[in-house]
Design a protein around this motif. Structure first.
Motif, PDB file in Angstrom:
ATOM      1  N   THR A  74     -11.172  27.908  12.765  1.00  0.00           N
ATOM      2  CA  THR A  74     -12.416  27.613  12.056  1.00  0.00           C
ATOM      3  C   THR A  74     -12.678  26.111  12.125  1.00  0.00           C
ATOM      4  N   THR A  75     -13.807  25.695  11.596  1.00  0.00           N
ATOM      5  CA  THR A  75     -14.126  24.265  11.607  1.00  0.00           C
ATOM      6  C   THR A  75     -13.196  23.465  10.693  1.00  0.00           C
ATOM      7  N   ASP A 135     -14.284  27.248  20.265  1.00  0.00           N
ATOM      8  CA  ASP A 135     -15.117  28.017  19.326  1.00  0.00           C
ATOM      9  C   ASP A 135     -14.783  29.503  19.346  1.00  0.00           C
ATOM     10  N   GLU A 164     -19.692  19.226  16.282  1.00  0.00           N
ATOM     11  CA  GLU A 164     -19.795  20.685  16.185  1.00  0.00           C
ATOM     12  C   GLU A 164     -19.382  21.199  14.809  1.00  0.00           C
ATOM     13  N   GLY A 165     -19.039  20.277  13.900  1.00  0.00           N
ATOM     14  CA  GLY A 165     -18.725  20.668  12.531  1.00  0.00           C
ATOM     15  C   GLY A 165     -17.251  20.704  12.184  1.00  0.00           C
ATOM     16  N   PHE A 166     -16.360  20.397  13.130  1.00  0.00           N
ATOM     17  CA  PHE A 166     -14.928  20.364  12.823  1.00  0.00           C
ATOM     18  C   PHE A 166     -14.624  19.155  11.942  1.00  0.00           C
ATOM     19  N   THR A 167     -13.783  19.363  10.933  1.00  0.00           N
ATOM     20  CA  THR A 167     -13.605  18.345   9.896  1.00  0.00           C
ATOM     21  C   THR A 167     -12.184  17.814   9.765  1.00  0.00           C
TER      22      THR A 167
END
Length: 220
Positions: free
Chosen positions: A63-64, A57, A85-88
């Motif tokens: 970034t995510t 982070d 955690e929002g990582f795509t």
């Protein structure tokens, strides 16, 4: 995975360095997941993964939406935590088809969109580059194979080929110390930073159960 080392900084070959062993392990874990919902082993423990995620982070330029590759992903736990955690843009590879089967089933059950592929880091068919390449125990395992030195060289070549110009290669090991990892990966890469874990003293020496280092391309 901790093993004894010979004087030339190599380990005695072990079943832990064989594909047949990991196929057997993950065949069993696929059955356990189907029967009991057990996701299997979390290598090096949840605390190490938590520290790793906190560290990612804070990395500059990440970034995510950054692309992340997990080598030897096993049950995909690290990527699942990154997804939470929002990582795509997450990809996990493993040379064991059973590991990939397990990772896919867990991700599907828990509703995470993660790409999982069967791929051997020492003979990779990957075509893309990645902003982060993670390894948590895979370099340890190939270092226990019969042809460890050849596989280590192929491993370094593959990571270098698929790490983006401004990317981060992050390796966690329970077999290699900081200095030994630096010897293995520099000058192909340049050392960036290190995660600090609680240390212990034994026999007058101070150390940690695991070592995590990050590297960047040597020309950045």
């Amino acid at each position: 995975l901790k093993q004894s080392m010979s004087e030339d900084q190599s380990f005695e070959p072990s079943k832990l360095g064989t594909k047949s062993h990991w196929d057997e392990v993950y065949d069993r874990e696929v059955s356990n997941f189907a029967d009991h919902g057990d996701v299997g082993e979390i290598w090096f423990g949840e605390n190490v993964v938590t520290k790793l995620l906190q560290w990612i982070d804070d990395l500059d330029g990440i970034t995510t939406e950054s692309s992340i590759l997990d080598l030897g992903t096993g049950n995909g736990f690290t990527l699942k935590e990154l997804a939470s955690e929002g990582f795509t843009n997450l990809t996990g590879v493993d040379y064991s088809p059973a590991a990939i089967e397990l990772a896919k089933k867990i991700a599907e059950k828990e509703g995470y969109n993660i790409k999982f592929l069967v791929d051997d880091i020492t003979d990779s068919q990957l075509t893309e580059s990645y902003d982060i390449i993670l390894d948590k125990g895979t370099f340890d395992a190939i270092s226990l194979s019969e042809d460890a030195k050849t596989f280590q060289t192929k491993y370094v070549d593959t990571v270098k080929k698929h790490l983006s110009p401004n990317g981060y290669f992050i390796i966690t090991s329970c077999n290699w110390t900081r200095d030994e990892l630096l010897q293995k990966f520099v000058p192909a890469f340049k050392h960036h930073s290190q995660i600090r874990y609680p240390s212990f003293k034994f026999g007058g020496q101070e150390g940690t159960p695991v070592t995590t280092l990050s590297f960047r391309q040597a020309n950045t």
